[in-house]
Scaffold this active site. Structure first.
Site, PDB file in Angstrom:
ATOM      1  CE1 TYR A  10      20.088  60.425 -59.598  1.00  0.00           C
ATOM      2  CE2 TYR A  10      18.714  61.049 -58.053  1.00  0.00           C
ATOM      3  CZ  TYR A  10      18.728  60.473 -59.131  1.00  0.00           C
ATOM      4  OH  TYR A  10      17.688  60.102 -59.937  1.00  0.00           O
ATOM      5  CG  HIS A  64       9.779  56.431 -57.335  1.00  0.00           C
ATOM      6  ND1 HIS A  64       9.109  57.374 -57.770  1.00  0.00           N
ATOM      7  CD2 HIS A  64       9.114  55.351 -57.692  1.00  0.00           C
ATOM      8  CE1 HIS A  64       8.115  57.097 -58.465  1.00  0.00           C
ATOM      9  NE2 HIS A  64       8.295  55.725 -58.530  1.00  0.00           N
TER      10      HIS A  64
HETATM   11  C1  BV8 Z   1       8.905  50.390 -63.831  1.00  0.00           C
HETATM   12  C2  BV8 Z   1      13.692  58.660 -59.237  1.00  0.00           C
HETATM   13  C3  BV8 Z   1       8.885  48.122 -64.530  1.00  0.00           C
HETATM   14  C4  BV8 Z   1      14.057  59.500 -57.900  1.00  0.00           C
HETATM   15  C5  BV8 Z   1      11.705  58.593 -60.543  1.00  0.00           C
HETATM   16  C6  BV8 Z   1       4.897  54.053 -71.154  1.00  0.00           C
HETATM   17  C7  BV8 Z   1       3.564  54.194 -70.638  1.00  0.00           C
HETATM   18  C8  BV8 Z   1       3.407  53.828 -69.358  1.00  0.00           C
HETATM   19  C9  BV8 Z   1       4.529  53.566 -68.464  1.00  0.00           C
HETATM   20  C10 BV8 Z   1       5.639  53.673 -69.050  1.00  0.00           C
HETATM   21  C11 BV8 Z   1       5.977  53.780 -70.288  1.00  0.00           C
HETATM   22  N1  BV8 Z   1       7.205  53.824 -70.756  1.00  0.00           N
HETATM   23  C12 BV8 Z   1       7.944  53.656 -69.403  1.00  0.00           C
HETATM   24  C13 BV8 Z   1       7.116  53.176 -68.460  1.00  0.00           C
HETATM   25  C14 BV8 Z   1       7.534  52.856 -67.245  1.00  0.00           C
HETATM   26  C15 BV8 Z   1       8.115  54.334 -66.463  1.00  0.00           C
HETATM   27  C16 BV8 Z   1       7.184  55.268 -66.686  1.00  0.00           C
HETATM   28  O1  BV8 Z   1       6.130  55.446 -65.966  1.00  0.00           O
HETATM   29  N2  BV8 Z   1       7.646  56.459 -67.548  1.00  0.00           N
HETATM   30  C17 BV8 Z   1       6.585  57.573 -67.669  1.00  0.00           C
HETATM   31  C18 BV8 Z   1       7.527  58.685 -67.722  1.00  0.00           C
HETATM   32  C19 BV8 Z   1       5.884  57.376 -68.865  1.00  0.00           C
HETATM   33  N3  BV8 Z   1       8.002  53.717 -65.087  1.00  0.00           N
HETATM   34  C20 BV8 Z   1       9.240  53.402 -64.797  1.00  0.00           C
HETATM   35  O2  BV8 Z   1      10.309  53.027 -65.261  1.00  0.00           O
HETATM   36  C21 BV8 Z   1       9.007  52.796 -63.214  1.00  0.00           C
HETATM   37  N4  BV8 Z   1       9.519  51.407 -63.149  1.00  0.00           N
HETATM   38  O3  BV8 Z   1       7.956  50.516 -64.797  1.00  0.00           O
HETATM   39  O4  BV8 Z   1       9.516  49.264 -63.717  1.00  0.00           O
HETATM   40  C22 BV8 Z   1       9.354  46.907 -64.179  1.00  0.00           C
HETATM   41  C23 BV8 Z   1       8.848  45.676 -64.017  1.00  0.00           C
HETATM   42  C24 BV8 Z   1       9.523  44.368 -63.912  1.00  0.00           C
HETATM   43  C25 BV8 Z   1      10.711  44.564 -63.385  1.00  0.00           C
HETATM   44  C26 BV8 Z   1      11.475  45.759 -63.548  1.00  0.00           C
HETATM   45  C27 BV8 Z   1      10.955  46.898 -63.986  1.00  0.00           C
HETATM   46  C28 BV8 Z   1      10.196  53.640 -62.288  1.00  0.00           C
HETATM   47  C29 BV8 Z   1       9.670  54.830 -62.114  1.00  0.00           C
HETATM   48  C30 BV8 Z   1      10.243  55.552 -61.054  1.00  0.00           C
HETATM   49  C31 BV8 Z   1      11.244  56.380 -61.859  1.00  0.00           C
HETATM   50  N5  BV8 Z   1      12.228  57.275 -60.967  1.00  0.00           N
HETATM   51  N6  BV8 Z   1      12.373  59.263 -59.755  1.00  0.00           N
HETATM   52  C32 BV8 Z   1      14.550  60.823 -58.313  1.00  0.00           C
HETATM   53  O5  BV8 Z   1      15.284  60.992 -59.093  1.00  0.00           O
HETATM   54  O6  BV8 Z   1      13.813  61.597 -57.742  1.00  0.00           O
HETATM   55  S1  BV8 Z   1      10.317  59.091 -61.019  1.00  0.00           S
HETATM   56  C33 BV8 Z   1      10.129  60.855 -60.621  1.00  0.00           C
HETATM   57  O7  BV8 Z   1       8.931  61.280 -60.949  1.00  0.00           O
HETATM   58  C34 BV8 Z   1      10.413  61.028 -59.243  1.00  0.00           C
HETATM   59  O8  BV8 Z   1      10.305  59.836 -58.421  1.00  0.00           O
HETATM   60  C35 BV8 Z   1       8.836  61.532 -58.859  1.00  0.00           C
HETATM   61  O9  BV8 Z   1       8.403  61.358 -57.519  1.00  0.00           O
HETATM   62  C36 BV8 Z   1       7.965  61.033 -59.997  1.00  0.00           C
HETATM   63  C37 BV8 Z   1       6.489  61.504 -60.100  1.00  0.00           C
HETATM   64  O10 BV8 Z   1       6.811  62.868 -60.299  1.00  0.00           O
HETATM   65  P1  BV8 Z   1       5.883  63.730 -59.426  1.00  0.00           P
HETATM   66  O11 BV8 Z   1       6.210  63.320 -57.795  1.00  0.00           O
HETATM   67  O12 BV8 Z   1       4.390  63.814 -59.636  1.00  0.00           O
HETATM   68  O13 BV8 Z   1       6.546  65.249 -59.702  1.00  0.00           O
HETATM   69  P2  BV8 Z   1       5.994  66.240 -60.851  1.00  0.00           P
HETATM   70  O14 BV8 Z   1       6.906  67.216 -60.598  1.00  0.00           O
HETATM   71  O15 BV8 Z   1       5.851  65.290 -62.013  1.00  0.00           O
HETATM   72  O16 BV8 Z   1       4.530  66.684 -60.279  1.00  0.00           O
HETATM   73  C38 BV8 Z   1       4.402  67.505 -59.194  1.00  0.00           C
HETATM   74  C39 BV8 Z   1       2.810  68.108 -58.947  1.00  0.00           C
HETATM   75  O17 BV8 Z   1       2.905  68.630 -57.741  1.00  0.00           O
HETATM   76  C40 BV8 Z   1       2.286  68.572 -60.012  1.00  0.00           C
HETATM   77  O18 BV8 Z   1       1.215  67.871 -60.435  1.00  0.00           O
HETATM   78  C41 BV8 Z   1       2.133  70.042 -59.354  1.00  0.00           C
HETATM   79  O19 BV8 Z   1       0.939  70.519 -60.049  1.00  0.00           O
HETATM   80  C42 BV8 Z   1       1.737  69.544 -57.911  1.00  0.00           C
HETATM   81  N7  BV8 Z   1       2.298  70.667 -57.104  1.00  0.00           N
HETATM   82  C43 BV8 Z   1       3.415  71.841 -57.243  1.00  0.00           C
HETATM   83  N8  BV8 Z   1       3.353  72.452 -56.181  1.00  0.00           N
HETATM   84  C44 BV8 Z   1       2.477  71.985 -55.318  1.00  0.00           C
HETATM   85  C45 BV8 Z   1       1.789  71.087 -55.998  1.00  0.00           C
HETATM   86  N9  BV8 Z   1       0.731  70.323 -55.253  1.00  0.00           N
HETATM   87  C46 BV8 Z   1       0.276  70.795 -54.154  1.00  0.00           C
HETATM   88  N10 BV8 Z   1       0.858  71.720 -53.381  1.00  0.00           N
HETATM   89  C47 BV8 Z   1       1.983  72.516 -53.778  1.00  0.00           C
HETATM   90  N11 BV8 Z   1       2.582  73.392 -53.419  1.00  0.00           N
END
Ligand code: BV8
Length: 228
Positions: A55, A108
């Protein structure tokens, strides 16, 4: 009735053209790290120095980049839009604020915030934090963590966000892969409540099929076009 309530969800793609790495691209932020090694409470307890290193590097990088036309167009919309508008960002960078967005929620957490586990105080933290960081409120050392929502932790302001998603007439998702919940589920809620849905992304996201319209291309070009 015209479109009067808007919810916008942004992800790492909206900051990509400012020079901040996304998570799941080829040069992705996770590069060299496994998510579970830097982005979970267990990782922090197991190896706080590594998590702070991850971080601190991102916080340092943040000081060298600027908002891009996508952030600026969204800030103009925030200032000019007469109806309800809520910008929900998954990003932890401060580029939306620096562009001027006010009606903004960091679901987040924020890179420029610290959280003391000894006294539960949250505070601004711009520079390097490091494992031995001292809490500005209670002066305890080594109990300060980034104020970031890790996997398995509850995102911030979920009730406010879900209420806005249920009430909106237009839901716009910009620059997110749709890989992370609960953010990836907002579009379904918006659809169930009758909203029109638009995706703006470099390529179709995992949830593209859920959107009425999907525009592919760079946010710095497509977002100003959409806002105008
Ligand atoms: C919770 C921290 C419950 C900050 C992050 C199984 C199924 C479903 C869900 C789950 C599962 N197992 C676990 C879960 C839950 C889990 C989850 O979803 N896991 C996933 C991986 C399956 N979620 C959690 O744990 C969440 N909490 O569920 O809590 C709970 C309930 C009650 C009580 C307590 C708890 C917490 C989720 C938050 C995790 N923290 N980050 C940091 O380090 O930055 S997540 C991380 O991914 C970032 O925050 C980021 O924002 C987030 C999403 O990623 P994106 O922003 O989409 O970025 P990515 O690179 O993926 O994509 C970028 C996109 O931009 C691409 O599509 C690309 O094409 C596009 N792009 C690129 N360039 C451009 C562009 N678009 C336009 N223009 C460009 N130039």
């Amino acid at each position: 009735m015209g479109i009067c309530n808007i919810v916008i969800l942004t992800g790492a793609g909206v900051s990509a053209e400012s020079g901040l790495a996304t998570f799941r691209g080829p040069d992705g932020l996770w590069e060299g790290h496994r998510v579970e090694d830097v982005c979970t409470p267990e990782a922090y307890l197991r190896d706080p120095a590594l998590v702070h290193q991850f971080y601190d590097a991102r916080r340092r990088k943040l000081g060298t980049v600027q908002p891009n036309p996508a952030h600026e167009a969204l800030a103009r919309l925030d200032i000019e839009w007469p109806g309800e508008l809520l910008l929900v960002t998954q990003n932890v960078d401060d580029l939306h604020e620096r562009a001027g967005s006010k009606r903004l929620v960091h679901m987040h957490g924020e890179l420029v915030k610290g959280w003391c586990l000894a006294c539960d105080e949250r505070f601004e933290w711009a520079g390097v934090m490091g494992q031995a960081a001292r809490c500005p409120a209670c002066a305890t050392e080594g109990q300060v963590r980034p104020d970031i929502v890790w996997f398995g932790e509850m995102p911030y302001e979920m009730e406010r966000i879900e209420e806005a998603v249920r009430q909106c007439d237009l839901f716009v998702s910009i620059g997110t892969s749709g890989a992370v919940y609960p953010a990836a589920g907002f579009v379904q809620t918006a659809r169930d409540c009758g909203a029109t849905t638009l995706e703006v992304n470099l390529e179709p996201s995992l949830g593209s099929y859920l959107f009425d319209e999907s525009r592919t291309g760079p946010a710095s070009v497509l977002v100003p076009q959409w806002v105008e």
